[in-house]
Design an enzyme around this catalytic site. Structure first.
Site, short mmCIF file in Angstrom:
data_model
loop_
_atom_site.label_atom_id
_atom_site.label_comp_id
_atom_site.label_asym_id
_atom_site.label_seq_id
_atom_site.Cartn_x
_atom_site.Cartn_y
_atom_site.Cartn_z
N LYS A 248 -14.66 -7.95 5.59
CA LYS A 248 -13.34 -8.60 6.00
C LYS A 248 -13.15 -8.66 7.65
CE LYS A 248 -11.28 -7.17 1.74
NZ LYS A 248 -9.80 -6.88 1.07
N SER B 148 -2.82 -7.74 2.81
CA SER B 148 -3.34 -7.42 4.46
C SER B 148 -3.82 -8.97 5.23
CB SER B 148 -4.29 -6.30 4.83
OG SER B 148 -3.97 -5.29 4.21
N ARG C 108 -2.55 -6.06 -8.28
CA ARG C 108 -1.29 -7.11 -7.96
C ARG C 108 -1.22 -8.21 -8.78
NH1 ARG C 108 -3.21 -7.67 -1.93
NH2 ARG C 108 -5.12 -7.11 -3.38
N HIS D 140 0.77 -1.20 0.10
CA HIS D 140 -0.20 -0.18 -0.11
C HIS D 140 0.85 1.36 0.16
CE1 HIS D 140 -3.24 -2.65 2.28
NE2 HIS D 140 -3.73 -2.19 1.18
#
Ligand code: ADP
Length: 162
Positions: free
Chosen positions: A42, A130, A92, A18
């Site tokens: 999440k 994460s 990504r 990030h």
């Protein structure tokens, strides 16, 4: 007119990936606003307040970046409210690409005046998420190289307090 971009995300926690996107994005726009989701489906590790504080500390050397709580509203609405005409997101992998493309199309439908800009993650960071870091940490694996120092320290503290 000032080019203001919003970088929305969960940032639970902020990773070196990030941070790399933030540093690169900050060079492209007059101002980059990081929008931290207050609610997310999440599994949450840090509270929104902790995330905002950690990100503020981690980006304090970048003058044109600031951090806000992302209200429970459409991202395009937040962007408009903050005067941002650009959404910044990172990609990504092909998996991210497909997910991000759907969101981009939807945001375009919701507000065609807001453009989404993507930065491809550098190969050094494109395997980091994460969620993966949280999973590794759960089993005491080493996540230090992937996190800004202040984020790592607080994660260790929270883990040890459990
Ligand atoms: P969200 O829940 O909105 O996907 P994340 O915090 O997981 O929030 O990600 C926010 C943005 O940062 C997304 O565009 C994501 O693709 C990007 N991102 C996540 N990890 C990385 C990384 N390692 N390198 C570059 N960009 C990343």
């Amino acid at each position: 007119m000032k080019k203001i971009a919003l970088f929305p995300g969960s940032f639970d926690p902020l990773t070196m990936g990030h941070l790399d996107t933030i540093r690169r994005g900050a060079k492209l726009f007059d101002e980059l606003i990081i929008g931290v989701f207050v609610n997310s489906n999440k599994k949450i590790f840090f509270t929104a307040e902790e995330k905002v504080q950690l990100i503020e500390e981690a980006v304090k050397d970048i003058p044109n970046v600031r951090v806000v709580f992302q209200e429970t509203e459409l991202t395009v609405v937040t962007a408009k409210r903050l005067g941002a005409s650009i959404l910044l997101r990172g990609i990504r992998s092909m998996k991210d690409y497909e997910y991000e493309r759907d969101i981009m199309e939807m945001n375009y439908h919701l507000d065609p005046e807001i453009e989404t800009v993507f930065l491809l993650a550098r190969s050094k960071y494109n395997h980091i998420s994460s969620s993966l870091l949280k999973e590794v940490l759960l089993f005491d694996g080493d996540v230090k190289p992937y996190l800004p120092e202040n984020v790592y320290q607080l994660m260790m503290k929270k883990r040890d307090a459990k």
